[in-house]
Design a protein around this motif. Structure first.
Motif, PDB file in Angstrom:
ATOM      1  N   CYS A 144       0.829  -1.211   0.000  1.00  0.00           N
ATOM      2  CA  CYS A 144       0.000   0.000   0.000  1.00  0.00           C
ATOM      3  C   CYS A 144       0.855   1.250   0.000  1.00  0.00           C
ATOM      4  CB  CYS A 144      -0.922   0.039   1.227  1.00  0.00           C
ATOM      5  SG  CYS A 144      -0.049   0.390   2.778  1.00  0.00           S
ATOM      6  N   ASN A 216      -5.179  -0.436  -1.854  1.00  0.00           N
ATOM      7  CA  ASN A 216      -5.955   0.721  -2.307  1.00  0.00           C
ATOM      8  C   ASN A 216      -5.638   1.104  -3.751  1.00  0.00           C
ATOM      9  OD1 ASN A 216      -3.390   1.391  -1.419  1.00  0.00           O
ATOM     10  ND2 ASN A 216      -3.996   3.336  -0.480  1.00  0.00           N
ATOM     11  N   ARG A 220      -8.598  -2.263  -4.916  1.00  0.00           N
ATOM     12  CA  ARG A 220      -9.378  -1.207  -4.261  1.00  0.00           C
ATOM     13  C   ARG A 220     -10.887  -1.469  -4.221  1.00  0.00           C
ATOM     14  NH1 ARG A 220      -8.656   4.033  -2.644  1.00  0.00           N
ATOM     15  NH2 ARG A 220     -10.479   5.386  -2.726  1.00  0.00           N
ATOM     16  N   TYR A 223     -11.289  -3.736  -1.156  1.00  0.00           N
ATOM     17  CA  TYR A 223     -10.794  -3.004   0.020  1.00  0.00           C
ATOM     18  C   TYR A 223     -11.820  -1.993   0.522  1.00  0.00           C
ATOM     19  CZ  TYR A 223      -8.065   1.139   1.699  1.00  0.00           C
ATOM     20  OH  TYR A 223      -7.599   2.248   2.353  1.00  0.00           O
ATOM     21  N   SER A 224     -12.343  -1.176  -0.378  1.00  0.00           N
ATOM     22  CA  SER A 224     -13.232  -0.092   0.027  1.00  0.00           C
ATOM     23  C   SER A 224     -14.533  -0.590   0.649  1.00  0.00           C
ATOM     24  CB  SER A 224     -13.537   0.822  -1.167  1.00  0.00           C
ATOM     25  OG  SER A 224     -14.226   0.121  -2.183  1.00  0.00           O
TER      26      SER A 224
END
Length: 423
Positions: A144, A216, A220, A223-224
């Motif tokens: 990251c 990210n 992503r 992840y989000s």
């Protein structure tokens, strides 16, 4: 750390990501199969996870563990996710903050205290989901770019999973966040530049190293989705209902948009009543591109160069800025920003009223709520939930020199009495 990192990986099977059935572009709704991709090749907009939830009941959720995996039927993770070594984030407390409410001139305030996560910030939630998805896609290195909290969470999650980690940070990051990343013994690399510089470097590296899951960047969309669990927990902890007003700090903007998504998904599934709510965004004045756009009535966010003590929010070109504007406008909320001095006072106000020591991002949230109430944008007669997303021990430099002992005295009861009388 010396490591040889494989740059060739392949997906050998269809990933088991539970209810996730594909990816969909945010702008035009183009669909594509589940993959470690984050931008649509059709319309160049961000990709989001698309689901087929089926039937999910309150009983299903309540039968789960006291962490984010109780919501696994609403996340892009394998059905056995809780059985694989992970940091088990979530299940943090929701505090009824009556003394803070009185200080703010509000009737009812709740604090969602996410300092209780394994590395003491909400980032443990998103990283846990990203790691679960990355494993399914055949990655073996967790990576990251970070302003600090994400660095802690990635390094810890990788260590727990037995993976290698590669973490990129701005070289001027708070010392506490550097040390609490380095302790996990991954590859921690400081970069001369701000977060936006680091993020661009990470995007380049993600293309060069196919076995690295940049949480990210290339994973992503998955992840989000972890940020939705903040909304899920708040609604469940309030007795299965959506709060009237929520104040959320803005860095990339993803957390705010996913809190909104979490409430909407709960309502669509019939887990809560579909009631109206307002979402408010909080930024530091020294890095407030979304607040500036909202104030000007623009739908485009102009990048800025960050200059604030709230380094965890110091993203000058927030990827989800336009979508934050959409959510706040749609729900009838507002976005405001506060100075570094107001941030420090927000930290101290929360500490002295509720015994919660927050990092600078939480100071932004508290100070912004105060400002929104004073300007009439936040209704003091309706309940307010404040998202407190990180621990103050990570940003001690923000209060250093501003607080300390009242006095230094000899070991004498009389000396102590004199100090207290003079207070």
């Amino acid at each position: 750390m010396t490591a040889t990192l494989d740059t060739n990986t392949s997906i050998k099977r269809t990933p088991d990501l539970g209810p996730a059935i594909g990816l969909i572009s945010k702008e035009e709704g183009h669909r594509q199969p589940l993959a470690p991709e984050f931008v649509s090749a059709e319309d160049f907009s961000p990709l989001e996870v698309e689901y087929d939830f089926g039937t999910v009941t309150r009983e299903d959720i309540q039968a789960g563990p006291n962490n984010i995996w109780r919501y696994k039927k609403l996340l892009p993770v394998p059905s056995n996710v809780e059985e694989i070594p992970n940091t088990e984030p979530g299940g943090t407390r929701l505090i009824r903050a009556d003394r803070l409410a009185k200080a703010l001139g509000a009737k009812t305030v709740y604090v969602k205290d996410d300092t209780g996560n394994p590395t003491h910030s909400f980032k443990d939630r998103v990283v846990a989901v990203a790691l679960a998805a990355a494993r399914e896609f055949g990655f073996d290195v967790l990576a990251c770019p970070s302003t600090g909290n994400l660095a802690n969470a990635v390094a810890a999650a990788a260590a727990r999973a037995g993976w290698q980690s590669v973490v990129l940070i701005p070289s001027n990051l708070e010392k506490a966040k550097i040390l609490t990343t380095a302790v996990y013994d991954g590859a921690l690399i400081a970069v001369d530049g701000n977060y936006d510089d680091v993020n661009r470097l990470a995007t380049q590296l993600a293309g060069d190293h196919e076995s690295w899951a940049f949480v990210n960047v290339n994973v992503r969309p998955y992840y989000s989705e972890g940020s939705k669990t903040l909304a899920f927990e708040v609604a469940e902890q309030l007795g299965w209902r959506i709060p009237k007003q929520i104040v959320v700090p803005i860095a990339s903007g993803s957390q705010l948009t996913k809190v909104d998504k979490g409430f909407r998904e709960f309502a669509k599934l019939g887990l809560v009543e579909d009631t109206a709510y307002k979402i408010f965004g909080a930024q530091a004045t020294g890095c407030s591109p979304v607040s500036a756009a909202f104030r000007a009535g623009h739908d485009v966010v102009q990048p800025v160069r960050p200059d604030t003590i709230a380094r965890s929010l110091a993203i000058g070109n927030p990827a989800d800025g336009p979508y934050v504007l959409d959510v706040v406008t749609r729900t009838g909320g507002a976005i405001e920003d506060v100075t570094d001095e107001e941030i420090v006072e927000g930290i101290r106000l929360l500490a002295r009223t509720e015994g919660v020591f927050t990092e600078t991002a939480g100071g932004v949230t508290v100070a912004t709520a105060k400002k929104l109430i004073e300007t009439g944008k936040l209704d003091p007669n309706e309940e307010i939930v404040l998202m407190i997303t990180g621990d103050g021990l990570k940003t001690l430099d923000a209060v250093e020199g501003k607080i300390g002992p009242m006095a230094t005295v000899p070991p004498s009861a009389e000396a102590v009495r004199k100090v207290l009388e003079g207070r």
